[in-house]
Scaffold this motif. Structure first.
Motif, PDB file in Angstrom:
ATOM      1  N   VAL A   8       0.843  -1.189   0.095  1.00 20.88           N
ATOM      2  CA  VAL A   8      -0.191   0.032   0.171  1.00 20.88           C
ATOM      3  C   VAL A   8       0.969   1.180  -0.007  1.00 20.88           C
ATOM      4  O   VAL A   8       1.908   1.464   0.805  1.00 20.88           O
ATOM      5  N   VAL A   9       0.513   2.172  -0.876  1.00 16.62           N
ATOM      6  CA  VAL A   9       1.517   3.467  -1.053  1.00 16.62           C
ATOM      7  C   VAL A   9       0.809   4.267   0.084  1.00 16.62           C
ATOM      8  O   VAL A   9      -0.520   4.617   0.122  1.00 16.62           O
ATOM      9  N   LEU A  10       1.656   4.931   0.800  1.00 17.32           N
ATOM     10  CA  LEU A  10       1.396   5.703   2.018  1.00 17.32           C
ATOM     11  C   LEU A  10       1.999   7.015   1.479  1.00 17.32           C
ATOM     12  O   LEU A  10       3.166   7.260   1.541  1.00 17.32           O
ATOM     13  N   PRO A  11       1.084   8.125   1.438  1.00 15.88           N
ATOM     14  CA  PRO A  11       1.572   9.215   1.074  1.00 15.88           C
ATOM     15  C   PRO A  11       2.154  10.248   2.223  1.00 15.88           C
ATOM     16  O   PRO A  11       1.275  10.449   3.136  1.00 15.88           O
ATOM     17  N   VAL A  12       3.294  10.404   2.054  1.00 18.80           N
ATOM     18  CA  VAL A  12       4.031  11.267   3.288  1.00 18.80           C
ATOM     19  C   VAL A  12       4.769  12.558   2.753  1.00 18.80           C
ATOM     20  O   VAL A  12       5.373  12.615   1.490  1.00 18.80           O
ATOM     21  N   LEU A  69      -4.335   9.487   3.227  1.00 14.58           N
ATOM     22  CA  LEU A  69      -4.841   7.995   3.255  1.00 14.58           C
ATOM     23  C   LEU A  69      -5.637   8.023   4.683  1.00 14.58           C
ATOM     24  O   LEU A  69      -4.885   8.004   5.619  1.00 14.58           O
ATOM     25  N   GLN A  70      -6.954   7.418   4.662  1.00 17.62           N
ATOM     26  CA  GLN A  70      -7.499   7.117   5.895  1.00 17.62           C
ATOM     27  C   GLN A  70      -8.059   5.724   5.853  1.00 17.62           C
ATOM     28  O   GLN A  70      -8.490   5.187   4.860  1.00 17.62           O
ATOM     29  N   GLY A  71      -8.158   5.058   7.058  1.00 13.79           N
ATOM     30  CA  GLY A  71      -8.933   3.760   7.178  1.00 13.79           C
ATOM     31  C   GLY A  71      -7.914   2.679   6.913  1.00 13.79           C
ATOM     32  O   GLY A  71      -8.327   1.578   6.982  1.00 13.79           O
ATOM     33  N   GLY A 118      -4.358   7.894   8.705  1.00 11.54           N
ATOM     34  CA  GLY A 118      -5.068   7.311   9.771  1.00 11.54           C
ATOM     35  C   GLY A 118      -5.076   5.850   9.688  1.00 11.54           C
ATOM     36  O   GLY A 118      -5.557   5.222   8.501  1.00 11.54           O
ATOM     37  N   TRP A 119      -5.021   5.508  10.883  1.00  7.40           N
ATOM     38  CA  TRP A 119      -4.916   3.772  10.847  1.00  7.40           C
ATOM     39  C   TRP A 119      -5.965   3.572  12.175  1.00  7.40           C
ATOM     40  O   TRP A 119      -6.165   4.274  13.011  1.00  7.40           O
ATOM     41  N   ALA A 120      -6.592   2.418  11.890  1.00  6.65           N
ATOM     42  CA  ALA A 120      -7.481   1.715  12.986  1.00  6.65           C
ATOM     43  C   ALA A 120      -6.924   0.357  13.125  1.00  6.65           C
ATOM     44  O   ALA A 120      -6.221  -0.286  12.324  1.00  6.65           O
ATOM     45  N   VAL A 121      -6.988   0.079  14.440  1.00  6.01           N
ATOM     46  CA  VAL A 121      -6.224  -1.064  14.949  1.00  6.01           C
ATOM     47  C   VAL A 121      -7.523  -2.023  15.568  1.00  6.01           C
ATOM     48  O   VAL A 121      -8.039  -1.509  16.652  1.00  6.01           O
ATOM     49  N   GLN A 122      -7.794  -3.147  15.166  1.00  7.92           N
ATOM     50  CA  GLN A 122      -8.771  -4.003  15.459  1.00  7.92           C
ATOM     51  C   GLN A 122      -8.092  -5.358  16.307  1.00  7.92           C
ATOM     52  O   GLN A 122      -7.167  -5.787  15.843  1.00  7.92           O
ATOM     53  N   GLN A 123      -9.177  -5.484  17.272  1.00  6.88           N
ATOM     54  CA  GLN A 123      -8.413  -6.644  18.230  1.00  6.88           C
ATOM     55  C   GLN A 123      -9.399  -7.895  17.733  1.00  6.88           C
ATOM     56  O   GLN A 123     -10.527  -7.773  17.579  1.00  6.88           O
TER      57      GLN A 123
END
Length: 141
Positions: A8-12, A69-71, A118-123
């Motif tokens: 996944v390309v992450l724009p920074v 990039l979100q999600g 933005g990142w989500a971390v799921q358990q």
């Protein structure tokens, strides 16, 4: 035919800052950081993942605005332990929340990188016993 998502390309805005954040604060493995004739590319992979993120200055890596990039979603077997690890490394994290659902997978928290991606971390507790990939050696093999 199998189709696998591997990058996944992450724009920074700053490749050095992004590499330091994802490697040192989040704990991703730096697979490579390469200067090419067309620009720089660095690939980082979360422990236990078959998918990596790529940051850099190649034209194909700079089409999205930094932070847009979100999600993106990571999965861990213990959200409290994962959040504590990130906070201990200086990452600002959202509080843990759970949907009103007792099924495995209803607990989350989030964080953002220095650009705002933005990142989500799921358990998913099941990942403790059933990881998607087998153990990885220290040399990446």
């Amino acid at each position: 035919m199998d189709w696998t998502l591997e990058v996944v390309v992450l724009p920074v805005s700053d490749v050095d800052a992004a590499v330091a954040f994802y490697r040192d604060a989040v704990g991703f493995h730096l697979d490579h950081d390469t200067d090419t004739p067309g620009g720089r590319v660095a690939q980082l992979t979360p422990r236990g993942s078959g998918c990596s993120v790529v940051v850099g200055t190649l034209p194909t890596l700079t089409r999205m605005a930094p932070g847009s990039l979100q999600g993106l979603q990571l999965v861990v077997s213990d959200a409290e332990a994962a959040r504590a690890e990130l906070v201990g490394r200086g990452v600002e994290c959202d509080e843990i929340f759970a949907f009103d659902d007792e099924r495995d997978g209803s607990t989350f928290f989030g964080f953002r990188d220095p650009d705002g991606n933005g990142w989500a971390v799921q358990q998913l507790r099941a990942r403790a016993d059933r990881p998607l990939l087998g153990p990885r050696s220290e040399d990446g093999g």
